[in-house]
Enzyme design. Structure first.
Site, short mmCIF file in Angstrom:
data_model
loop_
_atom_site.label_atom_id
_atom_site.label_comp_id
_atom_site.label_asym_id
_atom_site.label_seq_id
_atom_site.Cartn_x
_atom_site.Cartn_y
_atom_site.Cartn_z
N ILE A 188 0.82 -1.21 0.00
CA ILE A 188 0.00 0.00 0.00
C ILE A 188 0.86 1.26 0.00
O ILE A 188 1.69 1.47 0.88
CB ILE A 188 -0.95 0.00 1.24
CG1 ILE A 188 -1.75 -1.30 1.29
CG2 ILE A 188 -1.86 1.23 1.21
CD1 ILE A 188 -2.61 -1.59 0.06
N LYS A 189 0.61 2.09 -1.01
CA LYS A 189 1.34 3.35 -1.14
C LYS A 189 0.50 4.46 -0.52
O LYS A 189 -0.68 4.61 -0.86
CB LYS A 189 1.59 3.61 -2.63
CG LYS A 189 2.76 4.49 -2.93
CD LYS A 189 2.99 4.50 -4.43
CE LYS A 189 4.18 5.32 -4.83
NZ LYS A 189 4.24 5.52 -6.28
N ILE A 190 1.13 5.23 0.34
CA ILE A 190 0.40 6.23 1.14
C ILE A 190 1.16 7.54 1.11
O ILE A 190 2.38 7.56 1.28
CB ILE A 190 0.30 5.75 2.61
CG1 ILE A 190 -0.42 4.40 2.68
CG2 ILE A 190 -0.39 6.77 3.49
CD1 ILE A 190 -0.57 3.88 4.08
#
Ligand code: E4P
Length: 214
Positions: free
Chosen positions: A83-85
């Site tokens: 997951i890219k945040i």
């Protein structure tokens, strides 16, 4: 050092994955738009081509929304999707919770050492400093890589430094020199890495001589 591809173009990913040296892929909303495909569909296909980490970015701005999107992506997409945040207070809070849940994260849009320090404290698996976009403003993007790797080493942070926004082969070499764990590379620069006119000439000469042997 690991090589990730910075693209959502499955043809390019398939071609380069066949070389046997591809460790992962990063996407972002702009790259998904460029692919012209459905987000989950294209990420699912990328994850089937490359077994390494595939970054899929959340687009919610609040922590609860980020967590909801992240958990849904983890439920619906293959295990190697991470997951890219974005590096915002809400993103850091979401990173902390996902880390506690055992979900790998890539904290993105990093433009300063202080942001990278905070992301590491939140337990990020990767941080993505954007070298090229810093260079575009007249500052030294590579200095950011050097400073982050030095500080992570001093303090023993396990967060990996993922050099992003690569604009040249030299950026990749410099990222390696300054200790980045990963470079995420647009396909055209990964292809440019093996090109050398003397390799082409040497090979042509060898083959011509070989053809003349008994
Ligand atoms: C990857 O994680 C980043 O989103 C990407 O490298 C940004 O690159 P750009 O500055 O060329 O858009």
């Amino acid at each position: 050092m690991e090589f990730f591809l910075d693209t959502a173009d499955v043809d390019e990913i398939r071609e380069i994955a066949a070389w046997g040296i591809l460790d992962g892929v990063t996407t972002n909303p702009s790259l998904i738009k460029k692919s012209g495909r459905d987000f989950k569909e294209v990420v699912r296909e990328i994850a089937s081509i490359c077994s390494g980490p595939i970054s899929a970015e959340v687009t919610a701005m609040d922590t609860a929304g980020m967590l909801e999107q992240a958990r849904q992506l983890k439920r619906e997409l293959p295990d190697n999707v991470i997951i890219k945040i974005p590096c915002t207070p809400e993103g850091l809070a979401a990173t902390k919770v996902l880390t506690e849940e055992g979900i790998d994260t890539n904290v993105t849009l990093i433009f300063s050492t202080s942001q990278a320090l905070m992301a590491a404290k939140a337990g990020a698996t990767y941080v993505s400093p954007f070298i090229g976009r810093i260079d575009d403003t007249g500052h030294d993007g590579m200095n950011l890589i050097a400073e982050i790797t030095e500080i992570y080493n001093i303090h023993g942070f396990e967060t990996k430094v993922l050099a992003a926004s690569i604009r040249s082969v030299q950026d990749i070499i410099d990222s390696a020199k300054f200790g980045a764990d990963v470079a995420t590379i647009p396909p055209k620069f990964l292809k440019a890495m093996y090109n050398h006119p003397l390799t082409d000439k040497g090979l042509a000469d060898f083959l011509a001589d070989w053809a003349k042997t008994g």
